[in-house]
Design a protein around this motif. Structure first.
Motif, PDB file in Angstrom:
ATOM      1  N   TYR A 153       0.800  -1.146   0.014  1.00  0.00           N
ATOM      2  CA  TYR A 153      -0.052   0.014  -0.023  1.00  0.00           C
ATOM      3  C   TYR A 153       0.944   1.459   0.000  1.00  0.00           C
ATOM      4  CZ  TYR A 153      -4.444  -2.311  -0.019  1.00  0.00           C
ATOM      5  OH  TYR A 153      -5.593  -3.085  -0.288  1.00  0.00           O
ATOM      6  N   THR A 154       1.958   0.978   0.691  1.00  0.00           N
ATOM      7  CA  THR A 154       3.008   2.379   0.470  1.00  0.00           C
ATOM      8  C   THR A 154       3.415   2.621  -0.740  1.00  0.00           C
ATOM      9  OG1 THR A 154       3.677   1.892   2.765  1.00  0.00           O
ATOM     10  CG2 THR A 154       5.161   3.203   1.840  1.00  0.00           C
ATOM     11  N   ARG A 157       0.734   4.214  -2.625  1.00  0.00           N
ATOM     12  CA  ARG A 157       0.311   5.449  -2.054  1.00  0.00           C
ATOM     13  C   ARG A 157       1.557   6.545  -2.731  1.00  0.00           C
ATOM     14  NH1 ARG A 157      -1.419   3.172   2.949  1.00  0.00           N
ATOM     15  NH2 ARG A 157      -3.750   3.160   3.005  1.00  0.00           N
ATOM     16  N   ASN A 246      -3.018  10.616   0.036  1.00  0.00           N
ATOM     17  CA  ASN A 246      -1.957   9.764   0.021  1.00  0.00           C
ATOM     18  C   ASN A 246      -1.578   8.989   1.253  1.00  0.00           C
ATOM     19  OD1 ASN A 246      -1.800   9.707  -2.664  1.00  0.00           O
ATOM     20  ND2 ASN A 246      -0.550  11.250  -2.874  1.00  0.00           N
ATOM     21  N   SER A 248      -2.644   6.942   5.283  1.00  0.00           N
ATOM     22  CA  SER A 248      -3.422   5.834   5.369  1.00  0.00           C
ATOM     23  C   SER A 248      -4.737   6.199   6.273  1.00  0.00           C
ATOM     24  CB  SER A 248      -2.511   4.767   6.173  1.00  0.00           C
ATOM     25  OG  SER A 248      -3.286   3.838   6.932  1.00  0.00           O
ATOM     26  N   ARG A 412      -7.333   6.939   0.471  1.00  0.00           N
ATOM     27  CA  ARG A 412      -6.445   6.459   1.558  1.00  0.00           C
ATOM     28  C   ARG A 412      -6.726   4.983   1.679  1.00  0.00           C
ATOM     29  NH1 ARG A 412      -8.268  10.274   6.362  1.00  0.00           N
ATOM     30  NH2 ARG A 412     -10.323   9.334   6.195  1.00  0.00           N
ATOM     31  N   PRO A 415      -5.620   3.096  -2.702  1.00  0.00           N
ATOM     32  CA  PRO A 415      -4.773   3.801  -3.426  1.00  0.00           C
ATOM     33  C   PRO A 415      -4.385   3.358  -4.963  1.00  0.00           C
ATOM     34  CG  PRO A 415      -3.682   2.552  -2.131  1.00  0.00           C
ATOM     35  CD  PRO A 415      -5.048   2.266  -1.627  1.00  0.00           C
TER      36      PRO A 415
END
Ligand SMILES: C[S@@+](CC[C@H](N)C(=O)[O-])C[C@H]1O[C@@H](n2cnc3c(N)ncnc32)[C@H](O)[C@@H]1O
Length: 523
Positions: A153-154, A157, A246, A248, A412, A415
């Protein structure tokens, strides 16, 4: 050194008697990795495929290339559905880290790296791919799963910034992206123990890059075209908005007043050692500290709570549904808002949950059972002008329309949406939104209320749709959202209302990006 000692490639992973396609591929890959290791001089390869020498680093690269080869072969030869069933992600190189305490993380990074190969194709929703990958890799513990998912997810994002940083360094792009993302998903000490020395040196170098000096387009982590849309709508606030989108999202819950109260739930959460704070805007909302897994807790299984963003909760208050009324939740999906509206009606009257996707409505069933609501009737319709909808024209008190949209306000949580869809989708969506509003608004009787809502931050999906509707339908009038909420003692924060319509924004209101307009049928 014996080959089974020095590589620890997992050979005993046998979940069924007959090897599955995945296991056969795993075996093949293991053999290729072993060959590459031998070609590299039999040097020690560690859990993430990271080796202690340049020659063995080349062996890791060969193993990864082999993994990539397996995937692209499968991609060209097999139809998608078969591939999905076969579960081809080859997380097979199970080797040890240089420092034993880095073993687990090294395995997680490898797993994330392999998963990222699928994710970056952007042909399937990231949450589905992550779930599938974690289902197929039971060897990963709860903490490992968290790290794998967070790393992915990072990357999604922050893809533009990370891709910029990943222009230097060695190894595959996926590896570099995973390492860069992992910096925010674990501690420095853990990361250093899990990766190769040269990788650590590179990471330390790129970590000193001044991100604030990068071009706005890169820092926004949006495509140029999405950033242009945000800039057209928000001017200089586009960057803070993009940055907030962007991040969480926090974990919000809504208390189901059919079963409990906010105070009682907060006490129960405390007993379960879960800290929460009452939401600032939504009167039934609690924001949890961290993101504990709630699904198996008594509080959740008893139906006392539902997971729902504070902004989403607030929208349902706008509808103001009351006991005994006839109401429809158009575009009900899995029923997140249906459940909130049904509880506001105190489980009385009738609440139709309409949606064209029967599979989404099916997810409402267990949620309804947990909630204790019996006033909801789920109806899978063919289109917004389905005969079952037309039959109810002019008969309902209220209609909530949660229109299909770009979902840009929920980045959030999702993404990948900004990479999977282009801005051309917005024009198509605004036609659909207009058609749905035109038909669903006919459901209410004179004096009835229509709430048109989206989880988008773009005027083309929001204000423009409502303004065009009002221009074409003089028998409906806009009701200021402040006025609609004042009767429930809810006041909206600064910057949330323009021209009587609500636009929640994560950088200002700490919710997902939601839009809503309240209309009244006057003739
Ligand atoms: C934003 S989602 C709804 C989310 C849901 N209300 C919730 O709170 O969980 C939009 C929904 O609109 C549905 N939809 C799309 N076109 C539709 C149409 N013409 N009529 C009714 N529903 C439609 C989609 O299947 C999707 O479930």
């Amino acid at each position: 050194m014996n080959s089974s000692d020095d590589t620890k490639i997992s050979k005993k992973k046998s979940y069924s008697k007959k090897p599955s396609k995945k296991e056969r591929l795993a075996q093949e890959l293991a053999e290729k990795a072993a060959q590459a290791r031998v070609a590299a001089g039999g040097l020690h390869i560690r859990a993430d495929g990271v080796s202690v020498s340049a020659a063995a680093l080349a062996a890791r690269q060969a193993a990864l290339n082999a993994a990539r080869g397996e995937i692209s072969d499968a991609t060209t030869k097999k139809p998608r559905s078969t591939r999905a069933q076969a579960g081809l992600s080859p997380t097979v190189v199970r080797i040890e880290a240089s420092s034993p305490q880095g073993d687990r993380l090294a395995q997680c990074l490898w797993s994330a790296q392999v998963l990222l190969l699928d994710i970056l194709k952007f042909d399937m929703a990231a949450d589905k791919l992550v779930s599938r990958h974690l289902r197929e890799h039971r060897e990963l513990g709860a903490r490992d799963r968290h790290i794998v998912a967070e790393t992915i997810y990072t990357v999604l994002r922050q893809k533009r910034v990370l891709s910029h940083l990943a222009q230097s360094g060695g190894g595959t792009l996926e590896r570099r992206l995973v390492l860069l993302a992992a910096r925010s998903c674990t501690t420095e000490t853990a990361l250093q123990a899990a990766i190769a020395e040269d990788e650590w040196t590179w990471l330390s170098q790129v970590s000193s890059v001044d991100i604030s000096a990068l071009p706005v387009a890169v820092r926004s982590n949006m495509s140029d075209e999405w950033l242009a849309q945000l800039t057209a709508a928000y001017g200089e606030a586009a960057l803070p908005l993009a940055e907030a989108l962007n991040t969480s999202a926090p974990l919000d819950i809504r208390v189901n007043t059919i079963k409990s109260s906010r105070e009682a739930v907060q006490v129960a959460l405390q007993h379960a050692e879960l800290e929460s704070t009452p939401c600032a805007l939504a009167p039934l909302g609690l924001r949890l500290n961290g993101k504990p897994a709630l699904q198996k807790t008594d509080i959740f299984t008893s139906g006392a709570i539902e997971v729902q963003d504070e902004g989403s909760q607030l929208l349902t208050h706008l509808l103001g549904a009351k006991r005994g009324e006839m109401v429809a939740d158009f575009c009900a999906g899995a029923g997140g808002k249906t459940l909130a509206i049904g509880a506001m009606m105190r489980n009385s009257g009738r609440l139709y949950a309409f949606d064209t996707a029967a599979h989404r409505l099916a997810k409402l069933k267990p949620r309804l059972a947990r909630s204790g609501l019996s006033n909801v009737q789920a109806v899978a319709i063919d289109s917004e002008t389905d005969v079952r909808v037309k039959r109810l024209y002019g008969k309902l008190d209220r209609v909530f329309i949660d229109a299909p949209c770009s979902g840009l306000g929920t980045l959030r949580r999702n993404p990948d949406l900004k990479w999977r869809h282009g801005v051309d989708s917005v024009a198509r969506l605004s036609n659909i939104q207009t058609n749905i509003l035109n038909s669903a608004a006919k459901l209410v009787k004179i004096g009835g209320t229509v709430v048109y809502a989206t989880c988008s931050v773009l005027p083309t999906e929001n204000q423009d749709v409502v303004k065009a509707f009002l221009a074409a339908h003089p028998n409906y009038a806009l009701v200021d959202v402040n006025e609609a909420l004042a009767v429930q003692n809810i006041s909206l924060p600064e910057g949330a209302v323009t021209d009587g319509m609500l636009q929640l924004l994560p950088h200002l209101h700490h919710t997902d990006g939601f839009f809503a307009a309240c209309l009244k049928r006057i003739a």
